[in-house]
Design an enzyme around this catalytic site. Sequence first.
Site, short mmCIF file in Angstrom:
data_model
loop_
_atom_site.label_atom_id
_atom_site.label_comp_id
_atom_site.label_asym_id
_atom_site.label_seq_id
_atom_site.Cartn_x
_atom_site.Cartn_y
_atom_site.Cartn_z
N ASN A 1 -4.93 2.19 -13.54
CA ASN A 1 -3.99 1.27 -12.91
C ASN A 1 -2.58 1.83 -13.01
OD1 ASN A 1 -3.02 -1.24 -11.81
ND2 ASN A 1 -2.45 -1.89 -13.87
N ASP B 1 -3.44 -5.26 -17.94
CA ASP B 1 -2.43 -4.29 -18.39
C ASP B 1 -2.59 -3.89 -19.85
OD1 ASP B 1 -1.32 -4.62 -15.85
OD2 ASP B 1 -0.08 -6.30 -16.53
N HIS C 1 1.20 0.49 -13.35
CA HIS C 1 1.95 -0.74 -13.64
C HIS C 1 3.45 -0.40 -13.64
CE1 HIS C 1 2.51 -4.82 -15.01
NE2 HIS C 1 3.50 -4.34 -15.76
N GLY D 1 0.78 -1.23 0.00
CA GLY D 1 0.00 0.00 0.00
C GLY D 1 0.80 1.28 0.00
N ASN E 1 1.72 2.99 -2.59
CA ASN E 1 1.06 3.92 -3.53
C ASN E 1 -0.22 4.49 -2.95
OD1 ASN E 1 2.38 4.18 -6.32
ND2 ASN E 1 2.66 2.03 -5.79
N LEU F 1 -4.14 -7.08 -7.45
CA LEU F 1 -3.70 -8.22 -8.26
C LEU F 1 -4.82 -8.98 -8.95
CD1 LEU F 1 -0.81 -9.57 -6.01
CD2 LEU F 1 -0.80 -7.84 -7.82
#
Length: 192
Positions: free
Chosen positions: A104, A147, A106, A14, A16, A87
């Site tokens: 998202n 992605d 990545h 966590g 981010n 995930l």
Amino acid sequence: MPMKNIAIFASGEGSNAQNIINYFKGSALAKVELIVSNNPKANVLNRAKEAGIETLTSDRRTFYETSSVLEKLKAANIDLIVLAGFLWMVPENLITAFPNKIINIHPSLLPKYGGKGMYGMNVHKAVIEAGEKQSGISIHYVNNQYDNGDIISQHTCVIEPSDTPETTAQKIHQLENDFLPKTVFDLLSTKY
Ligand code: GAR
């Protein structure tokens, strides 16, 4: 203008999520309203508790076979969903209900090193094994493939011959800190 509400989906540490929480603390534009996790042991839930943010944990069946997460997001008037180290694939009902409102982060320069199984340290190991001279982050919209959605922005860092997966992870986390909260801010102030 009414406050915008951010939901963060996260599965693990966590950091981010923390960066976004910190960035919007005291903001007049938006606040982190809800943290959703698939993992009841995820440290992100401790961070949420510390910050006084509501959490929702969901097991696989509830997440994919009921509308309870969607109902919670609607009840909380969520404007933007940020996947920050989450995930699981986002189910179709959420993608339909939040068109271009799910993003998202990545930890690679997509389309390189994306797809199922490519997360966290797996990505950095693959980057080092391939002898890449640079890596970076991709912030992108979420669709129904891993992605794969449209890229919003990418930011690069140099990989030196002496770099390891661990030092690469540090560089990537720095980029994430520098660019993800700001991108969330820009999207919320211009698009929604
Ligand atoms: C971050 O580096 C994020 O980019 C990555 O997982 C890490 C989560 O760290 N996401 C993916 O790999 C998604 N495929 P955090 O829990 O400390 O924010």
